[in-house]
Design a protein around this motif. Structure first.
Motif, mmCIF file in Angstrom:
data_model
loop_
_atom_site.group_PDB
_atom_site.id
_atom_site.type_symbol
_atom_site.label_atom_id
_atom_site.label_comp_id
_atom_site.label_asym_id
_atom_site.label_seq_id
_atom_site.Cartn_x
_atom_site.Cartn_y
_atom_site.Cartn_z
ATOM 1 N N ALA A 678 40.406 43.008 46.029
ATOM 2 C CA ALA A 678 41.776 43.536 45.944
ATOM 3 C C ALA A 678 42.792 42.437 46.256
ATOM 4 O O ALA A 678 43.832 42.317 45.586
ATOM 5 N N LYS A 679 42.530 41.663 47.268
ATOM 6 C CA LYS A 679 43.422 40.557 47.615
ATOM 7 C C LYS A 679 43.513 39.549 46.485
ATOM 8 O O LYS A 679 44.585 39.002 46.173
ATOM 9 N N PHE A 680 42.402 39.310 45.787
ATOM 10 C CA PHE A 680 42.372 38.383 44.662
ATOM 11 C C PHE A 680 43.254 38.867 43.510
ATOM 12 O O PHE A 680 43.975 38.087 42.882
ATOM 13 N N LEU A 681 43.232 40.161 43.225
ATOM 14 C CA LEU A 681 44.053 40.689 42.132
ATOM 15 C C LEU A 681 45.539 40.506 42.423
ATOM 16 O O LEU A 681 46.322 40.136 41.546
ATOM 17 N N ARG A 682 45.965 40.764 43.641
ATOM 18 C CA ARG A 682 47.382 40.603 43.989
ATOM 19 C C ARG A 682 47.811 39.140 43.860
ATOM 20 O O ARG A 682 48.878 38.826 43.325
ATOM 21 N N ARG A 683 46.997 38.229 44.330
ATOM 22 C CA ARG A 683 47.347 36.808 44.272
ATOM 23 C C ARG A 683 47.374 36.299 42.833
ATOM 24 O O ARG A 683 48.199 35.453 42.476
ATOM 25 N N ARG A 685 48.239 37.925 40.116
ATOM 26 C CA ARG A 685 49.490 38.350 39.429
ATOM 27 C C ARG A 685 50.662 37.476 39.881
ATOM 28 O O ARG A 685 51.473 37.023 39.075
ATOM 29 N N ALA A 686 50.778 37.175 41.178
ATOM 30 C CA ALA A 686 51.863 36.328 41.675
ATOM 31 C C ALA A 686 51.762 34.910 41.143
ATOM 32 O O ALA A 686 52.765 34.264 40.791
ATOM 33 N N ALA A 687 50.561 34.373 41.066
ATOM 34 C CA ALA A 687 50.367 32.999 40.587
ATOM 35 C C ALA A 687 50.742 32.851 39.122
ATOM 36 O O ALA A 687 51.265 31.814 38.704
ATOM 37 N N ARG A 695 55.563 25.403 34.584
ATOM 38 C CA ARG A 695 55.146 24.697 33.373
ATOM 39 C C ARG A 695 56.339 24.396 32.461
ATOM 40 O O ARG A 695 56.416 23.335 31.837
ATOM 41 N N MET A 696 57.247 25.331 32.380
ATOM 42 C CA MET A 696 58.443 25.098 31.564
ATOM 43 C C MET A 696 59.207 23.899 32.103
ATOM 44 O O MET A 696 59.633 23.006 31.346
ATOM 45 N N TYR A 697 59.429 23.790 33.392
ATOM 46 C CA TYR A 697 60.163 22.686 34.011
ATOM 47 C C TYR A 697 59.439 21.349 33.798
ATOM 48 O O TYR A 697 60.047 20.337 33.465
#
Length: 1722
Positions: A678-683, A685-687, A695-697
């Motif tokens: 569960a902790k992996f899924l949240r991280r 999405r944020a990443a 990447r754009m910058y």
């Protein structure tokens, strides 16, 4: 252990195990005859106990036990005629053990020391070893006081005449004895006391007596031996001298001193020596026992009895009687143990048993020890006051003769008797029995010794209780036996009168009874030593003596009892307790006996294997082991079941515990994993959101940076390209100017140098030619022949001078005419010059007019100069600015240069170190590899040579065996007189081209007689197989060494590869430098190769067009070229350094701005100026190139001439090939013709060939009459040879015709007889003419089939009666080998091993017979060597092994052997080939030997070189008559003959090379040996003659393409000897040159040649002695053999490299001329 061979360790192990198992004392009784090995066996048994058990304390008792052996052997063993180390006493050693069965001590008892050996030894015998050990160690410093000498100087050690035992070093044995004494605790002082007493005994033996009268004697005054004896013993000389010549007689009232005779004094002296030695022996034994004693209580012991064996000599005395008596007692004890007790046990237990008879020696023992026995009568006679040996002998005859069957009397003697012992009959001489039994010594002499100042001597004569020793002794006491010594010593003074009366025999009998009691109280183990022969010969076995000893000691009866008896036995209770495991509960009864019976009936089916007694069960051999196996299996099964149950319970408990733990772990882990996910899924999405913006910058920023960098790069790149273009144009312009000036200067200097070089060459050449001419003129001026020639040709010379004068007059007239013409031409020219002068005057006037115009022009020039000065001032300002800038740049460049040079120096130093280390490593590795390979090759050649020498010896023995066998067959089958006669050598020689019926019949008879003998005695291949096994081992060792060599080479290559793969971080300057260096090195190598080719061409060729200016000029040119090449190498290094500096300067200046372009060009100009100083390099290089072009042009012309010659030779080869094909076609046509027409056709063809050849050569040599004349001479010789051959053929035709007539008569008689028996009807039914039925062609398999009974016919036609000349000319090479192999293939196809073995064996034997019969014919030996090798190659090629099938076709691979591996027969054939090769070499040597000395040394190949014989030498006559003198041409013709014969027979090229190498070695060795032995051959001219002959031999090798055969190297010693005769022999430089040149000659050979050198002409001088000494001093460190002559009989080891055949077996046709019609192709 019962299945193993008998061994002393097995007996010792059995005794040790029984002691531990049964807890009972053991004894090992070692018995046998004298010399059978009893002492050694006892030693090994003791060594086993010492090794197995170990000691219970730290004192190493086992080492002390073993150390007692050397001491006892030295003082108790001696050499006899039967044994080199015979024990002259008996000993019984008890080795004590504690409860853990470890050695704690030992005790020794001795029996009957042979004291008489101290004073007397028979022939070929020795005294005790200790005396000889002392004499051998007499030179030691501590033994100087003993004043010993050689053993031959002492009376007691020289009587046997054999003081030395082969293979025994008495000095080393003395060191072992002293070491053992030290180990046993005997101190150095006591050891020296022992040696002092022994030395005194030796000196006592040398004491001599002189007779006064018949009843008295004296010792000479100050007798040296007696003085030394008294000094060593510490006694008074006068007193000892007195009592040696007198004795004291005591009565009841008075005592008398009576002188004694010389014989009595000598006997008294010997008795004293024996008594002293016996006392010393007892003292040493007592001290050894004290040293081996232990304070720990003894639990058990093992006794080892090593007693003297049964003895019988030519003269047997009291000692032999006692020894044989002891052996009788031991034999009785053996009988009691083995026979009586064993059979009584069976009878007691009521086992059905048949008594076995055996020899009982109790009657013999009764004869010796019973009442009124021999010992009893001897003691009784000793008590008699006037008893003698004769009276005792009469008593024996009266008592036992004709009453006891074992006692006999000799026929011719009344002083001897014979006793039948258990081993043999022994005759004893009665003389000396009473004296030895009494063992009397004068008491006065003993008293003198007791009063000695030497402390140790009185100890010997004290009681045992009061003796002083370095150790203490306590009786071991387990067996109640008396420890008193049982030696034959005289009673001690302290004993009672009764003890004094005990004789030696009585004491010995008592000690034997005590020994028997001890042995009976222990379990005995017997070691029977059997002596193989009576002569001490190694590897000799006498069967009769061995059987006699076995029967005498009862071994045969023991075997019978063991085979029929029951060796294993158990009581019923012991059996029940041991094997209760094998019984079930229901089988156990109250009655143990019945229980055991029931169990045994189930376990052992055969009831004969066991018997039930009253109290015991008896088993035959092997049954107890079977029961033990059943018991062990039952116990093992029970253990497995228990282990299975316990292990299952433990593993179940472990599994349940692990399962509970796993479930708990899984619960916690799964919860933790869910939370982490569960902790992996949240991280995640944020990443994702963060990555998008980042990447754009990053991409936008990267684009901006790339765009700005691209704009900057473009601007810099365009500016850089423009500057480079400008700089390149400027450099090109400046380079053109530099090249112009440099090339002009180089051309001028080259011209000057070439002129100087040419002038110098001309001067050198002219000087050398003048010197030669002067030398020739001096030599001619001294010779008388020159004056003769001058006088003879003087008239011709006068006429020539007159003609020259006339010609000069004519030339003078011509010159006058030319002079007049020149005067006219001169006058005309002067007139022309006058007219020209007038014209010049006119032109001068016109020039004066033009001067006015010049003045106006000068004014204009002045104006221009003012303008120029203004521009120059401006230019100076600009130049000053430029100079400032230049100075600044130069300073910067100099700083950079200094830094660069420092870095370069460091780098070069590092590179230099690395290169040197790598070179050293590679050089050391390569040297090691080369040395190891050379050593391996030398070892392999030595092994091959040793193996081939063994084969040679075996073949010689085999030939000897065949000769003996033939003699036996001829002796058995001797023909009746008048029927047939055997052919002589003359008839056998003539029968090569004829066939006689009588000879055929005799050969058939011989074959018939040899067949049964060969069946009875087949060829023994065992030695061949052993030799083959040895060769395989050597080949394996060679392969291992070769693998090791390959491995080392791989390591070297890897190290080189690693060095090459190292990252070489170098700059542009090093790359440029390496490229230039590679170019120069490649060019230099090319020039060197061309120069070497030119040198070879100049030195080898002597054509006039090659040496046009003269050979000396070319040598001078070559010297100049070598000096130039050396200078070029030096200059090349300087060029590389200058170029590297240029490159470094270029790289240092290139990064600067565009402003540096001017300075860059100035630096380059300065560098070019520096190059001008070193322009000599280029000049030398260009000069070398021009000389190389000159030489290259000459080389090209030489190459063209060589190519023309090669084309001519190719044309000749092609014509010869065509002629060969034509000859073969004609030969095939001739074979189809009848014999008479065949001869005529061959002669006709030869005549036509010769005529065509004659016409061809007439056309060829039309311009050269000398060559045509030599051709005609050779043609005449060939015609003469053809005529001789034709005469021989005519003779053979006549003989054949005569035989044909005889056969025709016999056939006619047989046909007449047959026609009479045939009826007319049968005649009509016969066909009129035969009809040919064509046979269809079929696919052959390359096999030949023959019947078993035709094998002898096959061998006879194909080997025994085959003529090599016909086969070599008409058939393919190696045809007999192919036929034999095809027969072997068919036998292999049938899987008939007997047929294969029979064929191969008969083939090998037949080849040997042929070689034995015609072994001196080179053609025969060469033919069978070739065929044997081809047969061997066929066996390898078709063996099926992959290594031999590489070159086969698919069809040939199908023909491989399928059923048998003939590798062993390949080895046998290889051995046969080696034998044939050695025989071929011997034939070559016999043919060449008479030619060599005459052709190589005596004959003058170059006429007039030898000059006059040296004065003072006698004329040597040749070994051959003048009409039979050989020349070098005869040797070359013989070599050509050998080579052509070997090539015709199809011998392998590698084998031909080895034969040629051996031939050249024989030539060189014999020539050099004769040169070293003949003084008239050692001169300068003879050296030149030898070198010319050797060059002719080398030319022969080149013509035959055999230069790489190694034959030239075998002539190296001869070449160096010839050079030694020609070189200067005066100065030290000459000596140094000789030492470096003559490396193939030994020092002795060089000195010999120099000593034999004899000057022939006046300008030669003898070699000075100082020069020869200088040579010897320089060669003293050379390690070579001192042998002067070479071994001309040496044969190099031969090898047979595998040479497969491309011939298909199915295409081979069998010609009818071989007579093999009974063979059919398959």
């Amino acid at each position: 252990m019962g299945d193993m061979d008998p061994h002393i360790f097995a007996v010792a192990e059995e005794a040790y195990k029984q002691m531990a198992r049964d807890e009972r004392n053991q004894s090992i009784i070692v018995s046998g005859e004298s010399g059978a090995g009893k002492t050694v066996s006892a030693k090994y048994a003791m060594r086993y106990f010492a090794t197995v058990s170990g000691s219970a304390s730290e004192a190493n008792v086992e080492e002390k036990v073993l150390a007692s052996n050397p001491i006892m052997e030295s003082i108790g063993n001696a050499k006899t005629t039967r044994n080199d180390n015979s024990s002259r006493f008996g000993k019984y050693i008890e080795i004590g053990f504690d409860k853990r069965y470890r050695i704690i001590g030992a005790n020794m008892r001795t029996y009957l020391l042979e004291k008489s050996r101290v004073v007397f030894q028979a022939e070929e015998e020795r005294n005790y070893h200790i005396f000889y050990q002392l004499c051998a160690s007499a030179k030691l410093p501590e033994f100087k006081m003993l004043r010993l000498e050689n053993a031959d100087n002492f009376h007691y050690t020289k009587q046997g005449g054999s003081p030395v035992i082969e293979g025994v070093d008495d000095a080393k044995e003395m060191a072992h004895t002293r070491q053992a004494c030290t180990l046993l605790g005997i101190s150095e002082s006591y050891q020296m006391g022992i040696f002092r007493i022994l030395a005194g005994i030796l000196h006592l033996g040398n004491v001599g007596f002189t007779s006064r009268d018949s009843d008295s004697c004296t010792i000479p005054p100050k007798h040296e031996p007696l003085t030394i004896f008294c000094d060593l013993m510490g006694v008074d000389y006068e007193e000892m001298c007195h009592w040696l010549c007198h004795r004291k007689l005591a009565t009841t009232t008075e005592t008398y001193i009576k002188p004694i005779s010389k014989l009595q004094a000598t006997n008294a002296r010997d008795a004293l020596a024996k008594h002293i030695y016996a006392k010393l022996f007892n003292w040493i034994v007592d001290h050894v026992n004290r040293a081996l004693h232990s304070a720990i209580k003894q639990h058990s012991f093992i006794g080892v009895l090593d007693i003297y064996g049964f003895e019988t000599f030519e003269i047997n005395s009291f000692e032999q009687f006692c020894i044989n008596y002891a052996n009788e007692k031991l034999q009785q004890q053996f009988n009691m143990h083995v026979f009586k007790l064993e059979q009584e046990e069976y009878m007691k237990e009521q086992i059905p048993w048949t008594l076995i008879d055996f020899y009982d020696n109790q009657p013999c023992i009764n004869l010796i020890e019973s009442k009124l026995g021999i010992l009893d009568l001897l003691d009784e006679e000793c008590k008699m006051p006037k008893g003698t040996d004769d009276t005792w002998a009469q008593k024996l005859y009266n008592t036992h003769l004709n009453k006891c069957a074992l006692f006999e009397k000799p026929r011719l003697s009344n002083k001897a008797f014979i006793i039948q012992h258990f081993a043999d009959k022994v005759e004893y001489q009665c003389e000396g029995f009473l004296e030895k039994n009494k063992d009397t010594v004068f008491e006065e002499q003993i008293k003198v010794l007791k009063s000695s100042k030497f402390k140790m001597l009185p100890e010997l004569f004290q009681d045992d209780e009061k003796a002083i020793s370095p150790t203490s002794a306590i009786s071991s006491g387990r067996v109640p036996l008396t420890r008193a010594s049982s030696k034959p010593t005289k009673g001690k003074p302290g004993q009672t009168a009764k003890e004094h009366k005990k004789t030696v025999g009585h004491q010995f009998r008592n000690s034997l009874h005590l020994l028997m009691e001890t042995l009976n109280a222990t379990t005995p183990h017997y070691v029977r030593c059997i002596k193989p022969n009576d002569f001490k010969f190694p590897f000799t076995f006498d069967e009769k003596r061995a059987v006699q000893q076995l029967r005498a000691c009862g071994v045969l009866e023991t075997i019978r009892i063991s085979a029929a008896g029951f060796p294993s036995r158990w009581t019923y209770q012991e059996f029940f307790s041991r094997y209760r495991v094998l019984m079930k509960q229901k089988d156990v009864l109250s009655d143990r006996k019945q229980t055991c019976k029931n169990v045994l009936e189930k376990l052992i089916v055969d009831q004969d294997k066991y018997q039930f007694g009253k109290t015991k069960i008896f088993f035959r051999a092997g049954q107890v082991a079977y029961l033990e196996k059943l018991r062990a299996d039952k116990l093992r099964a029970a253990c497995i079941r228990i282990q299975k149950t316990i292990r299952g319970w433990l593993l179940r408990k472990k599994y349940l515990r692990m399962r509970r733990a796993a479930i708990a772990v899984q619960r916690y882990v799964r919860g933790y994993q869910a939370r982490c996910y569960a902790k992996f899924l949240r991280r995640t999405r944020a990443a994702t959101i963060i990555q998008k913006y980042w990447r754009m910058y990053v991409v936008r920023r990267r684009y901006k940076i790339k765009r700005a960098a691209t704009v900057v790069l473009q601007s810099y790149l365009r500016g850089y390209l423009a500057r480079n273009r400008y700089r390149k144009m400027l450099r090109q312009h400046k380079a053109v100017i530099i090249q112009k000036w440099v090339r002009g200067w180089l051309a001028r200097t080259h011209y000057k140098r070439s002129m100087q070089a040419i002038i110098y060459l001309q001067c050198c050449f002219r000087r050398m030619m003048a010197k030669r001419e002067l030398k020739k003129l001096k030599i001619e001026a001294r010779s008388v022949e020159r004056y003769k020639k001058l006088h003879i040709g003087m008239e011709n010379k006068i006429m020539q001078l007159q003609r020259k004068v006339d010609e000069q007059n004519k030339d003078y007239k011509c010159l006058l005419e030319k002079l007049t013409n020149l005067e006219g031409v001169y006058n005309s020219e002067t007139e022309k010059l006058r007219s020209d002068l007038e014209r010049l005057h006119l032109s001068e006037e016109e020039a004066k007019i033009a001067t006015g115009r010049v003045l106006s022009l000068q004014e204009e020039i002045a104006k221009l100069r003012k303008d120029l000065e203004q521009t120059q001032s401006e230019k100076k300002c600009i130049e000053e600015r430029a100079d400032r800038y230049k100075q600044e740049t130069e300073q910067l460049v100099s700083n950079l240069k200094e830094e660069n040079t420092l870095l370069k120096q460091e780098k070069e130093a590092l590179n230099h170190r690395i290169v040197e280390q790598a070179k050293e490593m590679t050089e050391t590795m390569e040297k090691k590899l080369v040395e190891e390979t050379k050593q391996l090759e030398l070892d392999l050649n030595d092994e091959r040579l040793r193996y081939q020498n063994l084969l040679n010896e075996f073949s010689r023995l085999e030939e000897r065996y065949d000769d003996l066998k033939e003699e036996m067959t001829l002796m058995v089958n001797v023909p009746k007189p008048g029927h047939k006669r055997t052919d002589s050598t003359h008839s056998s020689n003539e029968s090569e081209y004829t066939f006689s019926s009588e000879i055929a019949e005799t050969e058939d008879i011989l074959l018939r007689t040899e067949e049964p003998s060969e069946k009875k005695v087949p060829l023994d291949m065992s030695l061949f197989l052993k030799l083959q096994k040895r060769v395989t081992e050597l080949e394996q060792e060679k392969q291992v060494m070769q693998d090791e060599l390959d491995r080392k080479e791989e390591l070297v290559l890897r190290s080189k590869a690693k060095e090459e793969e190292r990252p070489q971080v170098r700059g542009a300057e090093l790359e440029y430098e390496s490229l230039k260096r590679q170019e120069l090195e490649s060019e230099n190598k090319k020039l060197k190769n061309e120069l070497n080719e030119l040198r070879k061409a100049l030195s080898e060729k002597s054509a006039p067009e090659v040496t046009a200016p003269g050979a000396p000029a070319y040598r001078v040119l070559m010297e100049q070229l070598t000096s130039v090449s050396e200078e070029l190498d030096v200059r090349k290094e300087e060029v590389l350094i200058l170029r590297s500096q240029l490159v470094s300067q270029k790289e240092a200046i290139q990064p600067k701005d565009d402003k540096n372009t001017m300075t860059d060009s100035t630096i380059l100009l300065e560098d070019v100026q520096k190059m001008k100083d070193k322009g000599e390099i280029a000049q030398a290089y260009i000069g070398l190139k021009e000389t190389n072009r000159l030489l290259e042009s000459q080389l090209q012309s030489q190459k063209r001439s060589h190519e023309n010659e090669a084309e001519a030779l190719r044309g000749e080869i092609q014509s010869l090939k065509e002629e060969n094909n034509r000859q073969q076609q004609l030969l095939a046509q001739n074979l189809q013709l009848p014999p008479e027409a065949r001869i005529e056709a061959s002669l006709q063809h030869e005549i036509t060939r010769l005529t065509n050849e004659n016409l061809y050569f007439e056309e060829l040599y039309a311009d050269d009459p000398k060559k045509y004349q030599s051709y005609r001479i050779s043609l005449y010789k060939r015609m003469i040879d053809l005529m001789e051959q034709l005469e021989k053929q005519d003779k053979t035709v006549r003989k054949l015709k005569k035989q044909l007539k005889v056969f025709a008569k016999k056939i006619g008689e047989l046909e007449v007889g047959q026609m009479e028996n045939i009826s007319p009807g049968q005649i009509i039914d016969e066909p009129i003419r035969p009809v040919n039925i064509p046979r269809k062609e079929k696919d052959f398999q390359g096999m030949l089939e023959y019947k078993k009974e035709d094998e002898q016919k096959l061998v006879k036609n194909l080997i025994l009666e085959l003529k090599p000349r016909g086969v070599a000319v008409n058939l393919i090479p190696g045809l007999p080998a192919y036929i034999l192999f095809m027969c072997v293939r068919h036998a292999d196809y049938l899987n008939d091993d007997q047929k294969v073995r029979s064929l191969l064996t008969s083939t090998i034997n037949s080849i040997k017979k042929v070689l034995k019969k015609r072994g001196d014919d080179f053609e025969t030996v060469s033919f069978w060597l070739s065929n044997t090798c081809r047969f061997l190659h066929c066996l390898k090629q078709y063996s099926g092994e992959e290594g031999f099938m590489k070159h086969n076709t698919s069809r040939q691979n199908e023909h491989c052997l399928t059923n048998f591996d003939l590798a062993e027969y390949r080895q046998v054939l290889s051995d046969l080939a080696i034998q044939i090769y050695q025989q071929l070499v011997r034939v070559l040597e016999n043919i060449l030997q008479p030619m060599i000395v005459s052709g190589m040394l005596e004959h003058e190949t170059i006429q007039g070189v030898s000059g006059v014989k040296p004065t003072g030498l006698r004329k040597r006559t040749s070994s051959i008559a003048d009409e039979g003198t050989y020349t070098l041409d005869s040797i070359l013709r013989q070599l050509n003959s050998f080579h052509s014969v070997m090539c015709q027979h199809g011998m392998d090229p590698e084998l031909i090379k080895q034969v040629v190498k051996q031939m050249f070695y024989i030539v060189g060795a014999i020539t050099l040996n004769n040169l070293l032995l003949r003084k008239d051959m050692c001169s300068w001219s003879k050296g030149m003659q030898i070198r010319y002959n050797v060059s002719q031999l080398e030319e022969w090798l080149r013509d035959k393409n055999l230069m790489n055969s190694g034959a030239k190297e075998t002539l190296e010693p001869l070449i160096q000897a010839a050079q030694l005769l020609q070189v200067k022999k005066k100065t030290d430089d000459d000596a140094e040159a000789i030492c470096s040149m003559c490396n193939a000659l030994t020092t002795a050979q060089i000195v010999k040649v120099l000593n034999l050198y004899t000057p022939v002409n006046e300008f030669e001088e003898r070699v000075s002695v100082s020069f020869i000494r200088t040579i010897q001093m320089r060669l003293r460190d050379r390690k070579d053999s001192p042998q002067l002559l070479m071994d001309a009989k040496h044969i190099f080891p031969v090898t047979f490299p595998f040479n497969p055949s491309s011939l298909a077996l199915e295409t081979i046709q069998i010609p009818a001329s071989l007579g093999l019609g009974f063979i059919s192709r398959v």
